[in-house]
Design a protein around this motif. Structure first.
Motif, PDB file in Angstrom:
ATOM      1  N   VAL A   1       0.815  -1.216   0.000  1.00 59.45           N
ATOM      2  CA  VAL A   1       0.000   0.000   0.000  1.00 59.45           C
ATOM      3  C   VAL A   1       0.851   1.271   0.000  1.00 59.45           C
ATOM      4  O   VAL A   1       0.328   2.378  -0.126  1.00 59.45           O
ATOM      5  CB  VAL A   1      -0.976  -0.008   1.209  1.00 59.45           C
ATOM      6  CG1 VAL A   1      -0.284   0.432   2.503  1.00 59.45           C
ATOM      7  CG2 VAL A   1      -2.194   0.878   0.946  1.00 59.45           C
ATOM      8  N   PHE A   2       2.174   1.134   0.118  1.00 63.46           N
ATOM      9  CA  PHE A   2       3.026   2.327   0.215  1.00 63.46           C
ATOM     10  C   PHE A   2       2.853   3.255  -0.988  1.00 63.46           C
ATOM     11  O   PHE A   2       2.777   4.473  -0.834  1.00 63.46           O
ATOM     12  CB  PHE A   2       4.499   1.933   0.335  1.00 63.46           C
ATOM     13  CG  PHE A   2       4.879   1.300   1.639  1.00 63.46           C
ATOM     14  CD1 PHE A   2       4.134   1.502   2.794  1.00 63.46           C
ATOM     15  CD2 PHE A   2       6.008   0.492   1.722  1.00 63.46           C
ATOM     16  CE1 PHE A   2       4.491   0.918   3.993  1.00 63.46           C
ATOM     17  CE2 PHE A   2       6.378  -0.088   2.922  1.00 63.46           C
ATOM     18  CZ  PHE A   2       5.624   0.120   4.061  1.00 63.46           C
ATOM     19  N   ALA A   3       2.814   2.703  -2.186  1.00 55.82           N
ATOM     20  CA  ALA A   3       2.693   3.545  -3.379  1.00 55.82           C
ATOM     21  C   ALA A   3       1.381   4.305  -3.390  1.00 55.82           C
ATOM     22  O   ALA A   3       1.335   5.486  -3.793  1.00 55.82           O
ATOM     23  CB  ALA A   3       2.839   2.698  -4.641  1.00 55.82           C
ATOM     24  N   GLU A   4       0.302   3.677  -2.943  1.00 53.83           N
ATOM     25  CA  GLU A   4      -0.989   4.357  -2.901  1.00 53.83           C
ATOM     26  C   GLU A   4      -0.988   5.473  -1.856  1.00 53.83           C
ATOM     27  O   GLU A   4      -1.535   6.554  -2.087  1.00 53.83           O
ATOM     28  CB  GLU A   4      -2.096   3.349  -2.608  1.00 53.83           C
ATOM     29  CG  GLU A   4      -2.315   2.352  -3.744  1.00 53.83           C
ATOM     30  CD  GLU A   4      -3.475   1.434  -3.457  1.00 53.83           C
ATOM     31  OE1 GLU A   4      -4.472   1.889  -2.859  1.00 53.83           O
ATOM     32  OE2 GLU A   4      -3.396   0.245  -3.830  1.00 53.83           O
ATOM     33  N   VAL A   5      -0.374   5.211  -0.700  1.00 56.23           N
ATOM     34  CA  VAL A   5      -0.265   6.247   0.323  1.00 56.23           C
ATOM     35  C   VAL A   5       0.557   7.423  -0.203  1.00 56.23           C
ATOM     36  O   VAL A   5       0.207   8.597  -0.003  1.00 56.23           O
ATOM     37  CB  VAL A   5       0.363   5.665   1.609  1.00 56.23           C
ATOM     38  CG1 VAL A   5       0.661   6.761   2.624  1.00 56.23           C
ATOM     39  CG2 VAL A   5      -0.567   4.620   2.232  1.00 56.23           C
ATOM     40  N   PHE A   6       1.630   7.115  -0.906  1.00 55.29           N
ATOM     41  CA  PHE A   6       2.488   8.152  -1.469  1.00 55.29           C
ATOM     42  C   PHE A   6       1.727   8.978  -2.507  1.00 55.29           C
ATOM     43  O   PHE A   6       1.824  10.213  -2.530  1.00 55.29           O
ATOM     44  CB  PHE A   6       3.715   7.497  -2.111  1.00 55.29           C
ATOM     45  CG  PHE A   6       4.744   8.467  -2.624  1.00 55.29           C
ATOM     46  CD1 PHE A   6       5.583   9.139  -1.752  1.00 55.29           C
ATOM     47  CD2 PHE A   6       4.883   8.681  -3.988  1.00 55.29           C
ATOM     48  CE1 PHE A   6       6.555  10.023  -2.230  1.00 55.29           C
ATOM     49  CE2 PHE A   6       5.842   9.551  -4.479  1.00 55.29           C
ATOM     50  CZ  PHE A   6       6.682  10.228  -3.599  1.00 55.29           C
ATOM     51  N   ALA A   7       0.953   8.320  -3.348  1.00 53.55           N
ATOM     52  CA  ALA A   7       0.193   9.030  -4.380  1.00 53.55           C
ATOM     53  C   ALA A   7      -0.857   9.953  -3.769  1.00 53.55           C
ATOM     54  O   ALA A   7      -1.222  10.968  -4.372  1.00 53.55           O
ATOM     55  CB  ALA A   7      -0.467   8.024  -5.319  1.00 53.55           C
ATOM     56  N   ALA A   8      -1.332   9.620  -2.564  1.00 53.46           N
ATOM     57  CA  ALA A   8      -2.373  10.407  -1.904  1.00 53.46           C
ATOM     58  C   ALA A   8      -1.815  11.335  -0.834  1.00 53.46           C
ATOM     59  O   ALA A   8      -2.562  11.850  -0.008  1.00 53.46           O
ATOM     60  CB  ALA A   8      -3.398   9.460  -1.276  1.00 53.46           C
ATOM     61  N   ARG A   9      -0.507  11.599  -0.857  1.00 59.21           N
ATOM     62  CA  ARG A   9       0.137  12.297   0.255  1.00 59.21           C
ATOM     63  C   ARG A   9      -0.305  13.747   0.413  1.00 59.21           C
ATOM     64  O   ARG A   9      -0.114  14.334   1.475  1.00 59.21           O
ATOM     65  CB  ARG A   9       1.662  12.229   0.127  1.00 59.21           C
ATOM     66  CG  ARG A   9       2.245  12.906  -1.096  1.00 59.21           C
ATOM     67  CD  ARG A   9       3.710  12.500  -1.269  1.00 59.21           C
ATOM     68  NE  ARG A   9       4.366  13.160  -2.388  1.00 59.21           N
ATOM     69  CZ  ARG A   9       4.213  12.803  -3.661  1.00 59.21           C
ATOM     70  NH1 ARG A   9       3.429  11.787  -3.953  1.00 59.21           N
ATOM     71  NH2 ARG A   9       4.832  13.452  -4.624  1.00 59.21           N
ATOM     72  N   GLU A  10      -0.913  14.347  -0.606  1.00 57.18           N
ATOM     73  CA  GLU A  10      -1.379  15.732  -0.498  1.00 57.18           C
ATOM     74  C   GLU A  10      -2.794  15.821   0.053  1.00 57.18           C
ATOM     75  O   GLU A  10      -3.287  16.927   0.298  1.00 57.18           O
ATOM     76  CB  GLU A  10      -1.305  16.419  -1.865  1.00 57.18           C
ATOM     77  CG  GLU A  10       0.092  16.455  -2.473  1.00 57.18           C
ATOM     78  CD  GLU A  10       1.103  17.175  -1.592  1.00 57.18           C
ATOM     79  OE1 GLU A  10       0.711  18.107  -0.865  1.00 57.18           O
ATOM     80  OE2 GLU A  10       2.295  16.792  -1.623  1.00 57.18           O
ATOM     81  N   ARG A  11      -3.452  14.713   0.246  1.00 60.85           N
ATOM     82  CA  ARG A  11      -4.819  14.740   0.764  1.00 60.85           C
ATOM     83  C   ARG A  11      -4.824  15.110   2.242  1.00 60.85           C
ATOM     84  O   ARG A  11      -3.879  14.842   2.977  1.00 60.85           O
ATOM     85  CB  ARG A  11      -5.484  13.381   0.573  1.00 60.85           C
ATOM     86  CG  ARG A  11      -5.695  13.003  -0.890  1.00 60.85           C
ATOM     87  CD  ARG A  11      -6.405  11.665  -1.000  1.00 60.85           C
ATOM     88  NE  ARG A  11      -6.527  11.241  -2.379  1.00 60.85           N
ATOM     89  CZ  ARG A  11      -7.050  10.070  -2.753  1.00 60.85           C
ATOM     90  NH1 ARG A  11      -7.484   9.215  -1.819  1.00 60.85           N
ATOM     91  NH2 ARG A  11      -7.139   9.762  -4.031  1.00 60.85           N
ATOM     92  N   ALA A  12      -5.921  15.710   2.681  1.00 57.64           N
ATOM     93  CA  ALA A  12      -6.028  16.146   4.080  1.00 57.64           C
ATOM     94  C   ALA A  12      -6.106  14.957   5.029  1.00 57.64           C
ATOM     95  O   ALA A  12      -5.533  14.979   6.122  1.00 57.64           O
ATOM     96  CB  ALA A  12      -7.245  17.046   4.248  1.00 57.64           C
ATOM     97  N   VAL A  13      -6.836  13.924   4.645  1.00 65.25           N
ATOM     98  CA  VAL A  13      -6.995  12.732   5.487  1.00 65.25           C
ATOM     99  C   VAL A  13      -5.970  11.694   5.048  1.00 65.25           C
ATOM    100  O   VAL A  13      -5.927  11.296   3.881  1.00 65.25           O
ATOM    101  CB  VAL A  13      -8.412  12.163   5.384  1.00 65.25           C
ATOM    102  CG1 VAL A  13      -8.536  10.894   6.223  1.00 65.25           C
ATOM    103  CG2 VAL A  13      -9.431  13.201   5.845  1.00 65.25           C
ATOM    104  N   LYS A  14      -5.143  11.268   5.984  1.00 66.32           N
ATOM    105  CA  LYS A  14      -4.051  10.356   5.668  1.00 66.32           C
ATOM    106  C   LYS A  14      -4.172   9.073   6.481  1.00 66.32           C
ATOM    107  O   LYS A  14      -4.752   9.065   7.564  1.00 66.32           O
ATOM    108  CB  LYS A  14      -2.705  11.028   5.975  1.00 66.32           C
ATOM    109  CG  LYS A  14      -2.464  12.331   5.223  1.00 66.32           C
ATOM    110  CD  LYS A  14      -1.133  12.941   5.642  1.00 66.32           C
ATOM    111  CE  LYS A  14      -0.931  14.303   4.990  1.00 66.32           C
ATOM    112  NZ  LYS A  14      -0.871  14.215   3.513  1.00 66.32           N
ATOM    113  N   ALA A  15      -3.581   8.019   5.971  1.00 64.57           N
ATOM    114  CA  ALA A  15      -3.441   6.794   6.749  1.00 64.57           C
ATOM    115  C   ALA A  15      -2.455   7.029   7.886  1.00 64.57           C
ATOM    116  O   ALA A  15      -1.518   7.823   7.759  1.00 64.57           O
ATOM    117  CB  ALA A  15      -2.945   5.662   5.863  1.00 64.57           C
ATOM    118  N   SER A  16      -2.681   6.366   9.004  1.00 70.63           N
ATOM    119  CA  SER A  16      -1.773   6.461  10.149  1.00 70.63           C
ATOM    120  C   SER A  16      -0.676   5.410  10.049  1.00 70.63           C
ATOM    121  O   SER A  16      -0.824   4.397   9.359  1.00 70.63           O
ATOM    122  CB  SER A  16      -2.536   6.239  11.457  1.00 70.63           C
ATOM    123  OG  SER A  16      -3.565   7.179  11.635  1.00 70.63           O
TER     124      SER A  16
END
Length: 217
Positions: free
Chosen positions: A133-148
Motif C-alpha cells: 500500500v506504500f505507493a498508494e499512500v504516497f500518491a495520496a500524500r497531499e490529501r487532508a486525510v491520511k493513513a496512520s
C-alpha cells in the motif's frame, strides 16, 4: 535528506524508491543481486544510487534497516560502526517461514536491535503497514486525510527522523512512545499482515488512528 537503505526487499526497496522520488538522496545496499540494486536505482531516479552497506551508513543522515530477521547480524556486520547514527528499523522479528514472532511479550526486536547498536539512536516504524500500500499512500500524500502509521523510540532525534520518513511517504505519524512499546506494535504487524494476506481482500490495507472527535469531524 541522505537516506541509507540496509536491505532491499519489499520494504526497503519500495520505501527507498519513494524516498528518492520525493527528492531525497538514497543509497540502496545489501541485496544478493546487483541487478536488483540497479533496478531500484533506475526506478528511484536521479537522486538514487547503490553501494555497500558500509558506504550507505557512512554517507547517510538516517539509515533504514529493512532486512529479514534472519539476516540482521550479517547486515550489521557489513555495515560497520553505527555509533552516532540514526537508525529507523522496520524489521519484524519473524521466524524463517514468516509465520510467527521469535521475540515477544517481554522483549521486542526493536529493543534487541538497540542493544546491538548501543552507540546509535534507534526508532521503529513502518512495520505495521503492508508494503503493497506504500505507493498508494504516497500518491495520496497531499490529501487532508491520511493513513496512520505508528512509530516508537527512546531517543527524541530518532523519533523525529522516523516521523519525517513516515511523512515523506504520506502517512500521519502516530507517536507510540518508548521503544519498549514495539512489544505491542510488532504483534500488531502480524495482524495487519493477516488482513492483507489472509482475507482474500488484497494486500492494500492501511489504518487510521485518532481521537474520536477528530475522526468524525
Amino acid at each position: 535528506m541522505k537516506i541509507g537503505i540496509l536491505g532491499c526487499g519489499l520494504m526497503g526497496g519500495k520505501l527507498g524508491v519513494l524516498f528518492a522520488r520525493a527528492g531525497h538522496e538514497v543509497m540502496f545496499s545489501y541485496s544478493r543481486r546487483q541487478a536488483k540494486l540497479d533496478d531500484l536505482v533506475r526506478r528511484g531516479g536521479a537522486t538514487a544510487r547503490s553501494g555497500t552497506p558500509a558506504q550507505a551508513v557512512a554517507e547517510a543522515a538516517v539509515i533504514l534497516l529493512a532486512v529479514h530477521w534472519s539476516r540482521l547480524d550479517d547486515v550489521l556486520a557489513q555495515a560497520g560502526n553505527l555509533d552516532g547514527k540514526t537508525v529507523v528499523t522496520c524489521c519484524v522479528p519473524l521466524s524463517d517461514d514468516d509465520s510467527a514472532l521469535v521475540v515477544g511479550h517481554s522483549d521486542s526486536g526493536a529493543e534487541q536491535i538497540a542493544r546491538k547498536l548501543p552507540g546509535a539512536r534507534v526508532a521503529a516504524a513502518f512495520q505495521t503497514t503492508p508494503s503493497e500500500v506504500f505507493a498508494e499512500v504516497f500518491a495520496a500524500r497531499e490529501r487532508a486525510v491520511k493513513a496512520s502509521c505508528v512509530y516508537c523510540s527512546d531517543d527524541p532525534e530518532a523519533g523525529r527522523a522516523a516521523a519525517q520518513l513516515l511523512e515523506i511517504i504520506g502517512f500521519e505519524p502516530v507517536d507510540a512512545g518508548a521503544l519498549r512499546n514495539a512489544r505491542y506494535t510488532e504483534p500488531f504487524a502480524l495482524l495487519t499482515a493477516q488482513l492483507a494476506y489472509g482475507t482474500g481482500n488484497g494486500p492494500e490495507w492501511a489504518y487510521r488512528f485518532g481521537r474520536f472527535d477528530t475522526l468524525v469531524g
